[in-house]
Enzyme design. Structure first.
Site, PDB file in Angstrom:
ATOM      1  N   HIS A   1       0.872  -1.187   0.000  1.00  0.00           N
ATOM      2  CA  HIS A   1       0.000   0.000   0.000  1.00  0.00           C
ATOM      3  C   HIS A   1       0.902   1.227   0.000  1.00  0.00           C
ATOM      4  O   HIS A   1       1.479   1.580   1.030  1.00  0.00           O
ATOM      5  CB  HIS A   1      -0.917   0.026   1.221  1.00  0.00           C
ATOM      6  CG  HIS A   1      -1.921   1.137   1.178  1.00  0.00           C
ATOM      7  ND1 HIS A   1      -3.275   0.913   1.153  1.00  0.00           N
ATOM      8  CD2 HIS A   1      -1.770   2.482   1.130  1.00  0.00           C
ATOM      9  CE1 HIS A   1      -3.914   2.084   1.107  1.00  0.00           C
ATOM     10  NE2 HIS A   1      -3.011   3.048   1.088  1.00  0.00           N
TER      11      HIS A   1
ATOM     12  N   HIS B   1       1.715   5.347  -1.712  1.00  0.00           N
ATOM     13  CA  HIS B   1       1.382   6.526  -2.495  1.00  0.00           C
ATOM     14  C   HIS B   1       2.661   7.107  -3.086  1.00  0.00           C
ATOM     15  O   HIS B   1       3.576   7.485  -2.345  1.00  0.00           O
ATOM     16  CB  HIS B   1       0.693   7.580  -1.621  1.00  0.00           C
ATOM     17  CG  HIS B   1      -0.636   7.138  -1.092  1.00  0.00           C
ATOM     18  ND1 HIS B   1      -1.805   7.283  -1.794  1.00  0.00           N
ATOM     19  CD2 HIS B   1      -0.969   6.514   0.075  1.00  0.00           C
ATOM     20  CE1 HIS B   1      -2.814   6.781  -1.089  1.00  0.00           C
ATOM     21  NE2 HIS B   1      -2.327   6.304   0.047  1.00  0.00           N
TER      22      HIS B   1
ATOM     23  N   LYS C   1      -8.993  -0.297  -6.235  1.00  0.00           N
ATOM     24  CA  LYS C   1      -9.082   0.347  -4.921  1.00  0.00           C
ATOM     25  C   LYS C   1     -10.377   1.131  -4.800  1.00  0.00           C
ATOM     26  O   LYS C   1     -10.667   2.024  -5.598  1.00  0.00           O
ATOM     27  CB  LYS C   1      -7.888   1.279  -4.716  1.00  0.00           C
ATOM     28  CG  LYS C   1      -7.896   2.077  -3.417  1.00  0.00           C
ATOM     29  CD  LYS C   1      -7.781   1.173  -2.193  1.00  0.00           C
ATOM     30  CE  LYS C   1      -7.845   1.978  -0.899  1.00  0.00           C
ATOM     31  NZ  LYS C   1      -6.647   2.807  -0.680  1.00  0.00           N
TER      32      LYS C   1
ATOM     33  N   HIS D   1     -10.517   1.328   1.376  1.00  0.00           N
ATOM     34  CA  HIS D   1     -10.291   2.243   2.499  1.00  0.00           C
ATOM     35  C   HIS D   1     -11.565   2.191   3.336  1.00  0.00           C
ATOM     36  O   HIS D   1     -12.564   2.823   3.008  1.00  0.00           O
ATOM     37  CB  HIS D   1     -10.031   3.668   1.989  1.00  0.00           C
ATOM     38  CG  HIS D   1      -9.728   4.638   3.089  1.00  0.00           C
ATOM     39  ND1 HIS D   1      -8.566   5.362   3.149  1.00  0.00           N
ATOM     40  CD2 HIS D   1     -10.443   5.013   4.193  1.00  0.00           C
ATOM     41  CE1 HIS D   1      -8.566   6.127   4.223  1.00  0.00           C
ATOM     42  NE2 HIS D   1      -9.708   5.922   4.870  1.00  0.00           N
TER      43      HIS D   1
ATOM     44  N   HIS E   1      -4.824  -0.677   5.431  1.00  0.00           N
ATOM     45  CA  HIS E   1      -4.281   0.063   6.586  1.00  0.00           C
ATOM     46  C   HIS E   1      -5.188  -0.009   7.822  1.00  0.00           C
ATOM     47  O   HIS E   1      -5.657   1.004   8.344  1.00  0.00           O
ATOM     48  CB  HIS E   1      -3.978   1.515   6.233  1.00  0.00           C
ATOM     49  CG  HIS E   1      -5.035   2.228   5.432  1.00  0.00           C
ATOM     50  ND1 HIS E   1      -6.372   2.239   5.757  1.00  0.00           N
ATOM     51  CD2 HIS E   1      -4.925   2.985   4.313  1.00  0.00           C
ATOM     52  CE1 HIS E   1      -7.039   2.951   4.874  1.00  0.00           C
ATOM     53  NE2 HIS E   1      -6.184   3.418   3.987  1.00  0.00           N
TER      54      HIS E   1
ATOM     55  N   ASP F   1       1.432   2.597   3.466  1.00  0.00           N
ATOM     56  CA  ASP F   1       0.584   3.783   3.294  1.00  0.00           C
ATOM     57  C   ASP F   1       1.441   5.039   3.407  1.00  0.00           C
ATOM     58  O   ASP F   1       0.986   6.085   3.871  1.00  0.00           O
ATOM     59  CB  ASP F   1      -0.555   3.814   4.312  1.00  0.00           C
ATOM     60  CG  ASP F   1      -1.643   4.834   3.943  1.00  0.00           C
ATOM     61  OD1 ASP F   1      -1.692   5.254   2.769  1.00  0.00           O
ATOM     62  OD2 ASP F   1      -2.423   5.221   4.829  1.00  0.00           O
TER      63      ASP F   1
END
Length: 343
Positions: A16, A18, A99, A138, A172, A244
């Site tokens: 996970h 970004h 996602k 999420h 997460h 994350d």
């Protein structure tokens, strides 16, 4: 293992991540690709990735900035209710998952789904189930901030029951409730971050506000951290490492309206080694940071061995690009493990 001085991690995977885009991607991409074999990259750009052309273009941009390293970006698609079976069948071999973001729940999620009703989501989820495409979620409601993940648990359950052949990854996770749910349904899996294994809300706001520890989902109570840490240290087979890591320019973190996200990519393996050693569980670290994800996602990652050495490492106060900087977790602090070599 108290006297160990060298430790090896094979094919580390961040499930996970970004990476952003543009100049930020150019900075943070290599900070992951240097030490990780692969990473599951989030699609919530502006605009989000919803077409094959956007997906392939983004993957190429990632590969361009990470070209010096042996690294595979596992790209994902931003969930929409109306993806056709034909579209998903065509794009299946280019993605690792899709996602799902509830609308407005986190950074760049304004165009996420407005309703988590199973029937509203059914068209896309049925196609994903038939095609074997995992769903990453999420999982938060719009309720009171400390209760948002717990309130989402019935939605996970409804999805798990309605689509038993669909792999569902609770992203997460931050609560003991999510850990308990892992063992209730065969098709539920989860990722957990580095920072949620280490901090509680008290670390973020119990004294002076710590903007570089502010994230979504927000850190929870000590009993939640204890449950997460126990599952990670025991390398629960349905739990994977997903940092994350979410970089923001320093001026957007240290400001009114602080951006949500903790930047951990450059220190993830060092801190995880330190944490697992502290608890006498280094034997489980390769499972948590690689082998579990390989099994869940049926991956064969590129070969990479990261050798760590018991040697002090001072975390940089910031990573610079152009006129901006990004501040990592534990900036300026001393860690007990350093990266010795990468092969």
């Amino acid at each position: 293992m108290s006297d160990i001085s060298i430790f090896e991690i094979n094919e580390p995977l961040d499930m996970h991540l970004h990476l952003r885009d543009g100049d930020m991607l150019s900075l943070v991409g290599p900070l992951t690709s240097e030490t990780f074999s692969g990473a599951l990259v989030m699609p919530n750009l502006v605009p989000p990735i919803t077409t094959k052309e956007e997906l392939l273009s983004y993957k190429q941009r990632i590969n361009d900035v990470c070209s010096d390293d042996n690294f595979e970006p596992y790209v994902t698609l931003f969930f929409k209710n109306d993806y056709s079976y034909e579209f998903l069948e065509d794009i299946k071999n280019e993605i690792i998952a899709i996602k799902l973001y509830p609308a407005g729940i986190t950074t760049n999620s304004e165009t996420g789904v407005a309703s988590m009703d199973v029937e509203v989501l059914r068209p896309t989820l049925e196609s994903m189930s038939k095609l074997g495409i995992p769903l990453c979620i999420h999982g938060e409601t719009n309720g009171f901030v400390m209760d948002r993940e717990k309130e989402f648990m019935p939605i996970y359950e409804a999805l798990a029951v309605s689509f038993p052949n669909l792999k569902i990854i609770m992203e997460h996770i931050t609560t003991k409730d999510a850990i308990e749910l892992l063992d209730k349904y065969e098709n539920l899996y989860a990722t957990v971050t580095l920072h949620h294994l280490l901090i509680t809300l008290d670390d973020v706001a119990g004294g002076m506000l710590q903007p570089h520890l502010f994230c979504k989902p927000i850190a929870k109570k000590p009993e939640d951290r204890t449950a997460l840490l126990h599952a990670a240290l025991e390398a629960h087979p349905k739990l994977m490492f997903g940092s994350d890591s979410a970089p923001h320019p320093k001026h957007k973190k240290e400001s009114c309206g602080c951006a949500a996200g903790v930047f951990t990519s450059p220190i993830a393996l060092q801190v995880l080694t330190q944490l697992f050693e502290k608890h006498g569980k280094l034997d489980n670290l390769n499972k948590f940071v690689s082998l579990n994800a390989q099994k869940v996602y049926n991956l064969t990652p590129v070969k990479k061995t990261v050798k760590l050495i018991k040697k002090d490492f001072i975390v940089p106060t910031a990573y610079e690009y152009k006129d901006e900087s990004v501040v990592p977790m534990y900036w300026g602090e001393k860690l007990s493990w350093s990266i010795k070599s990468i092969n």
